[in-house]
Write a protein that holds these residues in place. Sequence first.
Motif, PDB file in Angstrom:
ATOM      1  N   VAL A  33       0.833  -1.192   0.000  1.00  0.00           N
ATOM      2  CA  VAL A  33       0.000   0.000   0.000  1.00  0.00           C
ATOM      3  C   VAL A  33       0.874   1.251   0.000  1.00  0.00           C
ATOM      4  CG1 VAL A  33      -1.807   1.279   1.213  1.00  0.00           C
ATOM      5  CG2 VAL A  33      -1.826  -1.230   1.235  1.00  0.00           C
ATOM      6  N   ILE A  34       0.503   2.185  -0.883  1.00  0.00           N
ATOM      7  CA  ILE A  34       1.155   3.487  -0.963  1.00  0.00           C
ATOM      8  C   ILE A  34       0.064   4.531  -0.734  1.00  0.00           C
ATOM      9  CG2 ILE A  34       2.497   5.082  -2.377  1.00  0.00           C
ATOM     10  CD1 ILE A  34       3.245   2.580  -4.109  1.00  0.00           C
ATOM     11  N   MET A  35       0.226   5.322   0.305  1.00  0.00           N
ATOM     12  CA  MET A  35      -0.781   6.325   0.655  1.00  0.00           C
ATOM     13  C   MET A  35      -0.260   7.730   0.397  1.00  0.00           C
ATOM     14  SD  MET A  35      -2.184   4.786   4.279  1.00  0.00           S
ATOM     15  CE  MET A  35      -3.630   5.874   4.343  1.00  0.00           C
ATOM     16  N   THR A  36      -1.129   8.590  -0.135  1.00  0.00           N
ATOM     17  CA  THR A  36      -0.783  10.010  -0.191  1.00  0.00           C
ATOM     18  C   THR A  36      -0.955  10.584   1.214  1.00  0.00           C
ATOM     19  OG1 THR A  36      -3.035  10.743  -0.694  1.00  0.00           O
ATOM     20  CG2 THR A  36      -1.592  10.221  -2.593  1.00  0.00           C
ATOM     21  N   PRO A  45      -2.475   4.543   8.260  1.00  0.00           N
ATOM     22  CA  PRO A  45      -1.596   3.523   7.684  1.00  0.00           C
ATOM     23  C   PRO A  45      -1.625   2.216   8.473  1.00  0.00           C
ATOM     24  CG  PRO A  45      -0.491   5.639   7.673  1.00  0.00           C
ATOM     25  CD  PRO A  45      -1.770   5.812   8.465  1.00  0.00           C
ATOM     26  N   LEU A  46      -1.791   2.284   9.786  1.00  0.00           N
ATOM     27  CA  LEU A  46      -1.805   1.084  10.616  1.00  0.00           C
ATOM     28  C   LEU A  46      -2.944   0.145  10.222  1.00  0.00           C
ATOM     29  CD1 LEU A  46      -0.586  -0.552  12.905  1.00  0.00           C
ATOM     30  CD2 LEU A  46      -2.000   0.777  14.508  1.00  0.00           C
ATOM     31  N   SER A  50      -2.164  -3.586   8.905  1.00  0.00           N
ATOM     32  CA  SER A  50      -2.724  -4.774   9.556  1.00  0.00           C
ATOM     33  C   SER A  50      -3.399  -5.691   8.549  1.00  0.00           C
ATOM     34  CB  SER A  50      -3.729  -4.363  10.631  1.00  0.00           C
ATOM     35  OG  SER A  50      -3.077  -3.617  11.637  1.00  0.00           O
ATOM     36  N   LEU A  51      -4.072  -5.108   7.569  1.00  0.00           N
ATOM     37  CA  LEU A  51      -4.806  -5.904   6.589  1.00  0.00           C
ATOM     38  C   LEU A  51      -3.931  -6.430   5.458  1.00  0.00           C
ATOM     39  CD1 LEU A  51      -8.006  -3.717   6.518  1.00  0.00           C
ATOM     40  CD2 LEU A  51      -7.785  -6.002   7.511  1.00  0.00           C
ATOM     41  N   SER A  52      -2.942  -5.642   5.057  1.00  0.00           N
ATOM     42  CA  SER A  52      -2.078  -6.065   3.944  1.00  0.00           C
ATOM     43  C   SER A  52      -0.924  -6.939   4.411  1.00  0.00           C
ATOM     44  CB  SER A  52      -1.514  -4.837   3.214  1.00  0.00           C
ATOM     45  OG  SER A  52      -0.552  -4.169   4.026  1.00  0.00           O
ATOM     46  N   LYS A  53      -0.622  -6.884   5.698  1.00  0.00           N
ATOM     47  CA  LYS A  53       0.508  -7.625   6.280  1.00  0.00           C
ATOM     48  C   LYS A  53       1.854  -7.099   5.768  1.00  0.00           C
ATOM     49  CE  LYS A  53      -2.490 -10.591   8.066  1.00  0.00           C
ATOM     50  NZ  LYS A  53      -3.662  -9.810   8.370  1.00  0.00           N
ATOM     51  N   ASN A  54       1.850  -5.863   5.277  1.00  0.00           N
ATOM     52  CA  ASN A  54       3.070  -5.208   4.790  1.00  0.00           C
ATOM     53  C   ASN A  54       3.146  -3.798   5.347  1.00  0.00           C
ATOM     54  OD1 ASN A  54       4.326  -7.118   2.993  1.00  0.00           O
ATOM     55  ND2 ASN A  54       2.633  -6.783   1.573  1.00  0.00           N
ATOM     56  N   TYR A  55       4.383  -3.302   5.455  1.00  0.00           N
ATOM     57  CA  TYR A  55       4.600  -1.909   5.815  1.00  0.00           C
ATOM     58  C   TYR A  55       3.866  -1.029   4.805  1.00  0.00           C
ATOM     59  CZ  TYR A  55       7.050   2.477   6.538  1.00  0.00           C
ATOM     60  OH  TYR A  55       7.329   3.792   6.767  1.00  0.00           O
ATOM     61  N   LEU A  74       9.742  -0.427  -5.278  1.00  0.00           N
ATOM     62  CA  LEU A  74       8.307  -0.694  -5.296  1.00  0.00           C
ATOM     63  C   LEU A  74       7.820  -0.895  -6.731  1.00  0.00           C
ATOM     64  CD1 LEU A  74       7.053   1.784  -2.564  1.00  0.00           C
ATOM     65  CD2 LEU A  74       6.773  -0.701  -2.540  1.00  0.00           C
ATOM     66  N   ALA A  75       8.243  -0.028  -7.636  1.00  0.00           N
ATOM     67  CA  ALA A  75       7.825  -0.136  -9.038  1.00  0.00           C
ATOM     68  C   ALA A  75       8.282  -1.460  -9.646  1.00  0.00           C
ATOM     69  CB  ALA A  75       8.357   1.046  -9.845  1.00  0.00           C
ATOM     70  N   LYS A  76       9.487  -1.898  -9.303  1.00  0.00           N
ATOM     71  CA  LYS A  76      10.004  -3.160  -9.843  1.00  0.00           C
ATOM     72  C   LYS A  76       9.213  -4.368  -9.354  1.00  0.00           C
ATOM     73  CE  LYS A  76      14.817  -1.825 -10.615  1.00  0.00           C
ATOM     74  NZ  LYS A  76      16.212  -2.010 -10.157  1.00  0.00           N
ATOM     75  N   LYS A  77       8.641  -4.284  -8.138  1.00  0.00           N
ATOM     76  CA  LYS A  77       7.872  -5.386  -7.561  1.00  0.00           C
ATOM     77  C   LYS A  77       6.510  -5.558  -8.224  1.00  0.00           C
ATOM     78  CE  LYS A  77       9.182  -5.119  -2.667  1.00  0.00           C
ATOM     79  NZ  LYS A  77       8.573  -4.920  -1.336  1.00  0.00           N
ATOM     80  N   ALA A  78       6.014  -4.509  -8.850  1.00  0.00           N
ATOM     81  CA  ALA A  78       4.608  -4.456  -9.259  1.00  0.00           C
ATOM     82  C   ALA A  78       4.259  -5.414 -10.380  1.00  0.00           C
ATOM     83  CB  ALA A  78       4.253  -3.034  -9.676  1.00  0.00           C
ATOM     84  N   ASP A  79       3.249  -6.234 -10.121  1.00  0.00           N
ATOM     85  CA  ASP A  79       2.600  -6.991 -11.183  1.00  0.00           C
ATOM     86  C   ASP A  79       1.361  -6.241 -11.656  1.00  0.00           C
ATOM     87  OD1 ASP A  79       4.198  -9.482 -11.372  1.00  0.00           O
ATOM     88  OD2 ASP A  79       3.639  -9.648  -9.261  1.00  0.00           O
ATOM     89  N   LEU A  80       0.846  -5.345 -10.803  1.00  0.00           N
ATOM     90  CA  LEU A  80      -0.294  -4.511 -11.143  1.00  0.00           C
ATOM     91  C   LEU A  80      -0.283  -3.284 -10.249  1.00  0.00           C
ATOM     92  CD1 LEU A  80      -3.790  -5.412 -12.175  1.00  0.00           C
ATOM     93  CD2 LEU A  80      -3.608  -4.027 -10.108  1.00  0.00           C
TER      94      LEU A  80
END
Length: 183
Positions: A33-36, A45-46, A50-55, A74-80
């Motif tokens: 997740v990337i938040m503005t 963000p918490l 908690s839901l994504s299991k990622n920072y 992050l961009a390199k990881k993206a499948d979508l």
Amino acid sequence: MKTILLGVSGSISAYKSADIANQLVKLGYNVEVIMTQSSTEFITPLTLQSLSKNYVHTDVMQENFPDKINHIELAKKADLFLVAPATANIIGKLANGLADDLLTTVAMALKEEVPKLIAPAMNTYMYQNPVNQRNLNWLREVGYKEIDPREALLACGDFGKGALANIPDILDEVTQALHESKE
């Protein structure tokens, strides 16, 4: 496991990003997740962590590892890449190549073949505004797919097109885009 970058921008619909993240994880996706900054006024963000299991990523200048550049990694990881909700502001930034926050910087660093979805959520008059429509048209031309907003009674009290698409519709679009990208 496919990685979905979920961008959350500052709309009242940002609270629905929690359900989107949760449902994507249940479908077996890795969700980053990337938040503005403005989205953090609507949902923390918490919650998304908690839901994504990622920072949850919020700051373009935060570099956790000295040997890696966060927005590039992050961009390199993206499948979508999915922005839900997508405000008129973030749509304008994406359409005009502005990269002044983490979400837009990551978007600029995505490979061309990565499916890019945007789910607008805003007041109906903002959605219909010719400038916003021009920005959406340009994004379609450069490979983004719009997940059409719904017609509904909006948070501001107006009725019209601009409500975030239903979550099952968003999930279907994600699944379809990932399936098409394999072909």
